[in-house]
Design a protein around this motif. Structure first.
Motif, PDB file in Angstrom:
ATOM      1  N   PRO A   1       0.869  -1.206   0.022  1.00 33.47           N
ATOM      2  CA  PRO A   1       0.092   0.041  -0.088  1.00 33.47           C
ATOM      3  C   PRO A   1       0.711   1.432  -0.126  1.00 33.47           C
ATOM      4  O   PRO A   1       1.716   1.409   0.590  1.00 33.47           O
ATOM      5  N   LEU A   2       0.622   1.990  -0.931  1.00 36.65           N
ATOM      6  CA  LEU A   2       1.349   3.503  -1.048  1.00 36.65           C
ATOM      7  C   LEU A   2       1.453   4.189   0.073  1.00 36.65           C
ATOM      8  O   LEU A   2       2.402   4.906   0.557  1.00 36.65           O
ATOM      9  N   GLU A   3       0.321   4.363   0.771  1.00 38.90           N
ATOM     10  CA  GLU A   3       0.086   5.058   1.935  1.00 38.90           C
ATOM     11  C   GLU A   3       0.989   4.648   3.295  1.00 38.90           C
ATOM     12  O   GLU A   3       1.586   5.209   4.186  1.00 38.90           O
ATOM     13  N   ALA A   4       1.269   3.244   3.060  1.00 38.74           N
ATOM     14  CA  ALA A   4       2.039   2.760   4.233  1.00 38.74           C
ATOM     15  C   ALA A   4       3.468   3.189   4.091  1.00 38.74           C
ATOM     16  O   ALA A   4       4.303   3.199   5.135  1.00 38.74           O
ATOM     17  N   LEU A   5       4.018   3.563   2.927  1.00 37.86           N
ATOM     18  CA  LEU A   5       5.322   4.202   2.847  1.00 37.86           C
ATOM     19  C   LEU A   5       5.523   5.713   3.325  1.00 37.86           C
ATOM     20  O   LEU A   5       6.551   6.023   3.591  1.00 37.86           O
ATOM     21  N   VAL A   6       4.470   6.291   3.357  1.00 36.11           N
ATOM     22  CA  VAL A   6       4.595   7.732   3.637  1.00 36.11           C
ATOM     23  C   VAL A   6       3.981   8.101   5.008  1.00 36.11           C
ATOM     24  O   VAL A   6       4.377   9.131   5.717  1.00 36.11           O
ATOM     25  N   ARG A   7       3.325   7.198   5.374  1.00 40.30           N
ATOM     26  CA  ARG A   7       2.373   7.556   6.755  1.00 40.30           C
ATOM     27  C   ARG A   7       3.421   7.039   7.943  1.00 40.30           C
ATOM     28  O   ARG A   7       4.374   6.215   7.802  1.00 40.30           O
ATOM     29  N   ASP A   8       3.214   7.507   9.180  1.00 40.76           N
ATOM     30  CA  ASP A   8       3.873   7.049  10.331  1.00 40.76           C
ATOM     31  C   ASP A   8       3.334   5.637  10.544  1.00 40.76           C
ATOM     32  O   ASP A   8       2.155   5.233  10.587  1.00 40.76           O
ATOM     33  N   PRO A   9       4.348   4.500  10.911  1.00 44.75           N
ATOM     34  CA  PRO A   9       3.934   3.265  10.872  1.00 44.75           C
ATOM     35  C   PRO A   9       3.147   2.850  12.014  1.00 44.75           C
ATOM     36  O   PRO A   9       2.128   1.860  11.876  1.00 44.75           O
ATOM     37  N   ALA A  10       3.213   3.653  13.072  1.00 44.55           N
ATOM     38  CA  ALA A  10       2.133   3.362  14.256  1.00 44.55           C
ATOM     39  C   ALA A  10       0.863   3.527  13.835  1.00 44.55           C
ATOM     40  O   ALA A  10      -0.075   3.048  14.379  1.00 44.55           O
ATOM     41  N   ALA A  11       0.601   4.602  13.174  1.00 46.18           N
ATOM     42  CA  ALA A  11      -0.687   5.268  12.577  1.00 46.18           C
ATOM     43  C   ALA A  11      -1.194   4.036  11.588  1.00 46.18           C
ATOM     44  O   ALA A  11      -2.418   3.781  11.634  1.00 46.18           O
ATOM     45  N   THR A  12      -0.256   3.670  10.819  1.00 47.08           N
ATOM     46  CA  THR A  12      -0.551   2.857   9.683  1.00 47.08           C
ATOM     47  C   THR A  12      -1.321   1.540  10.322  1.00 47.08           C
ATOM     48  O   THR A  12      -2.091   0.943   9.792  1.00 47.08           O
ATOM     49  N   PHE A  13      -0.227   1.015  11.280  1.00 45.44           N
ATOM     50  CA  PHE A  13      -0.640  -0.449  11.712  1.00 45.44           C
ATOM     51  C   PHE A  13      -1.425  -0.721  12.997  1.00 45.44           C
ATOM     52  O   PHE A  13      -1.547  -1.460  13.637  1.00 45.44           O
ATOM     53  N   GLY A  14      -1.489   0.584  13.638  1.00 46.52           N
ATOM     54  CA  GLY A  14      -2.128   0.483  14.912  1.00 46.52           C
ATOM     55  C   GLY A  14      -1.549   0.144  16.088  1.00 46.52           C
ATOM     56  O   GLY A  14      -1.933  -0.485  16.997  1.00 46.52           O
ATOM     57  N   TYR A  15      -0.356   0.135  16.136  1.00 41.03           N
ATOM     58  CA  TYR A  15       0.705  -0.255  17.565  1.00 41.03           C
ATOM     59  C   TYR A  15       0.968   0.963  18.348  1.00 41.03           C
ATOM     60  O   TYR A  15       0.986   2.225  17.819  1.00 41.03           O
ATOM     61  N   TRP A  16       1.464   0.762  19.315  1.00 43.09           N
ATOM     62  CA  TRP A  16       1.700   1.713  20.430  1.00 43.09           C
ATOM     63  C   TRP A  16       2.912   2.506  19.880  1.00 43.09           C
ATOM     64  O   TRP A  16       3.806   1.928  19.522  1.00 43.09           O
ATOM     65  N   PRO A  17       2.830   3.881  19.919  1.00 45.06           N
ATOM     66  CA  PRO A  17       3.755   4.637  19.191  1.00 45.06           C
ATOM     67  C   PRO A  17       5.387   4.345  19.787  1.00 45.06           C
ATOM     68  O   PRO A  17       6.338   4.831  19.239  1.00 45.06           O
TER      69      PRO A  17
END
Length: 228
Positions: free
Chosen positions: A59-75
C-alpha cells in the motif's frame, strides 16, 4: 528564510558551490537555484518511494505515513532502537556539516559522517538483516564490508585513534562489541535483548557525543590538530 536570486558582486554572498555559484548569503537567504535543487531532490525521493511501493505491491500510504498510525501499534514500540538511529543520524549530519565549514580534520569528519549515516540507515531499514539478503547478498558479506570500512577508517586516521582523547571512542567500540557478542553467543530471551540493546545504546550515545565534540573542536579551531 527567504529565497532570492543574488545580485552580481553582492557583499552578502557568503558561500559558493564548487562551480562558483552563490547558494547561501550571510543574512540567511538561499539562492533560487539552491531552493529549486532541494525541491527537485525531495520530489525525486518521493517518486522513488512511490515506485518502490508499486514494485513491491505494498500500500502506497504505508510508505509515507507513520507506521504506528498505519498499523495501529503503540507509538513507543522500538523507542530505544529509534533513539539509537537518531543519534547516528545526528552524528552524521554534524560531522558532514563541520567538514563543510573547516579544512581541519576534514577527511576524518567526512569518513565518520558517511559511516555513521550508513549505520543509521542499516539499523533503521534492517539492510544487512533483511533487505540485502532478500536481493541475494549474504548477511555475512554485508557485515564484512562494514567491518572492512571501519578498519580502513582506522588505518587511515590511526594517529587520531591512538591519541589520548580518543579513549572514549575505544570505550564506545567496546560497548558495541559486547552488544554484538551477546547477540551472537546468547539465545534469544527478554533478558538477552535488554542487556544487548542496553550496551548498544550506551555505545551509540558515547559515539555521538565523542564525534560531536571532535566536530566542534574542528569547526572552532580549538585543541590539538591530529589529522588532515
Amino acid at each position: 528564510m527567504t529565497f532570492s536570486t543574488p545580485t552580481h558582486g553582492s557583499a552578502s554572498a557568503l558561500q559558493r558551490s564548487p562551480n562558483g555559484s552563490v547558494w547561501l548569503h550571510a543574512d540567511g537567504r538561499v539562492s533560487a537555484g539552491a531552493a529549486l535543487a532541494v525541491v527537485l531532490i525531495a520530489t525525486a525521493f518521493f517518486a522513488g518511494f512511490l515506485w518502490l511501493g508499486h514494485r513491491s505491491e505494498r500500500p502506497l500510504e504505508a510508505l509515507v505515513r507513520d507506521p504506528a498510525a498505519t498499523f495501529g501499534y503503540w507509538p513507543f514500540y522500538g523507542m530505544l532502537s529509534h533513539l539509537g538511529v537518531f543519534l547516528m543520524i545526528a552524528t552524521s549530519a554534524i560531522c558532514l556539516f563541520a567538514a563543510l565549514v573547516t579544512r581541519r580534520d576534514r577527511g576524518l569528519l567526512i569518513s565518520i559522517g558517511w559511516f555513521s549515516g550508513y549505520l543509521a540507515m542499516d539499523d533503521f531499514f534492517m539492510l544487512h538483516e533483511a533487505i540485502f539478503p532478500w536481493h541475494g547478498v549474504p548477511e555475512i558479506a554485508v557485515l564484512g564490508t562494514i567491518a572492512a570500512a571501519a578498519l580502513l577508517i582506522f588505518a587511515v586516521f590511526r594517529a587520531h585513534f591512538f591519541s589520548r582523547p580518543a579513549i572514549a571512542i575505544w570505550l564506545s567500540g567496546g560497548l558495541l562489541a559486547v552488544s554484538i557478542g551477546l547477540d551472537i553467543l546468547l539465545d534469544y530471551s527478554v533478558t538477552q535483548v535488554l542487556i544487548e540493546d542496553g550496551f548498544k545504546f550506551a555505545g551509540l550515545a558515547l559515539w555521538a557525543v565523542y564525534w560531536t565534540l571532535v566536530a566542534r573542536a574542528a569547526a572552532l579551531g580549538t585543541g590539538a590538530r591530529r589529522t588532515g
